[in-house]
Design an enzyme around this catalytic site. Structure first.
Site, mmCIF file in Angstrom:
data_model
loop_
_atom_site.group_PDB
_atom_site.id
_atom_site.type_symbol
_atom_site.label_atom_id
_atom_site.label_comp_id
_atom_site.label_asym_id
_atom_site.label_seq_id
_atom_site.Cartn_x
_atom_site.Cartn_y
_atom_site.Cartn_z
ATOM 1 N N SER B 13 -5.274 15.658 -25.015
ATOM 2 C CA SER B 13 -4.300 14.856 -25.756
ATOM 3 C C SER B 13 -4.953 13.548 -26.209
ATOM 4 C CB SER B 13 -3.116 14.560 -24.825
ATOM 5 O OG SER B 13 -2.481 13.345 -25.164
ATOM 6 N N TRP B 183 7.077 7.651 -22.061
ATOM 7 C CA TRP B 183 6.265 8.686 -22.726
ATOM 8 C C TRP B 183 5.525 8.074 -23.909
ATOM 9 C CZ3 TRP B 183 7.955 11.174 -27.628
ATOM 10 C CH2 TRP B 183 7.011 12.091 -28.082
#
Lengths: 199, 199
Positions: B13, B183
């Site tokens: 990621s 997040w």
């Protein structure tokens, strides 16, 4: 040419509401004008394959907390609307119609709808509620509703939404400063920087 | 009990890479420790129904620009890896193995992998490249690769990923300060504030 920020929005998007609470101040601070562009987020999702974050339950739960944090940071009221997701086709057509036929009441109309949806959490799908919101913006509900059935208005919303997709939009709110695209109310600081740097 | 931030990450990621470039400084400034949690993002996507933003072409194009903007703001190098998306199953098992068996080399290992992937844009799926990266962290490639086949290590990654989903994760990076979940690398300022407020 004056500096400008283009603001693509859909009333049904709570993050577009949060952006709306901040953008006029940012525009004022940076000497920019706002180019308001009502679009249909559902049409953008359909064209791009993108989906609402709430379709992933864990993401929807988090997003609610995230929006509450930003509302607290901005010092603005925010209430999740229990009638979400809202079908905004008629509302967005109304926005296009008011922008074309009653431009002097357009900003009041935006404010009335955003407050009804994301502060008062009203059920705007109820025709009586919608009529009250339209009236509160100094507009005639019958006339505005008639506008939403006008072929020219329908076509304009469709064309604006298609053009937005062509420009790279996949969600809302989306802002442009020149050719630079910014997605999300959480990118307003980048929008501010871009407006400061703009000639 | 010292204040801590829990950091759930997957090497594949790029936004987790960006978070990694900033989090140690934030932890240092706020006197917090970092609780490092390698997880398998693919497993989290599968469990929650969430998807990588790059699966929506318009979103993928925008995300690249967005990450470049944050890299510039942070003053860190960032190169999109042409081998993206990266299958990180072996890498994340390696992270779990190194964390368990060679904790003193764990942070060097994380740094080596992140730089190989998101600064040097290496093809880490190539075993020779992977071996070089492991060696650069002061570890033995043969031993680390053997760890990735160890049932205990495989099970620990699976259990950590399942536990993360149970805690509400749907993407990476995800950070916790106490029970508050954050997040995205673009929420590090909220993480900093939460750490400042933590007892």
């Amino acid at each position: 040419m004056a500096k400008a920020v283009t603001f693509y929005f859909d009333f049904g998007s709570p993050t577009s509401y949060l952006a709306w609470t901040q953008l006029p101040r940012i525009a004022e601070e940076t000497g920019a004008t706002i180019d308001w562009r009502p679009v249909l987020l559902g049409g953008i999702f359909k064209a791009t394959g993108n989906r609402s974050p709430v379709e992933i339950p864990a993401k929807g739960a988090y997003m609610l907390r995230d929006m509450q944090r930003f509302a607290a940071r901005y010092g603005v009221p925010f209430t999740m609307n229990p009638h979400f997701p809202v079908n905004t086709l008629t509302l967005m057509r109304a926005a296009v119609g008011v922008q074309l036929r009653h431009p002097e009441r357009f900003l009041r109309f935006i404010e009335a709808v955003y407050k009804a949806l994301w502060v008062e959490a009203k059920d705007i799908g109820d025709p009586a509620v919608a009529a009250g919101v339209i009236r509160s913006a100094g507009l005639d509900p019958g006339e505005v509703m008639a506008l939403t059935n006008h072929p020219e208005i329908k076509e304009k919303l469709r064309a604006e939404t298609d053009a937005a997709v062509g420009r790279g939009l996949f969600g809302a709110p989306t802002m442009f400063v020149g050719d630079e695209m910014f997605w999300g109310q959480d990118r307003l600081d980048f929008v501010r920087d871009a407006l400061k740097d703009a000639a």
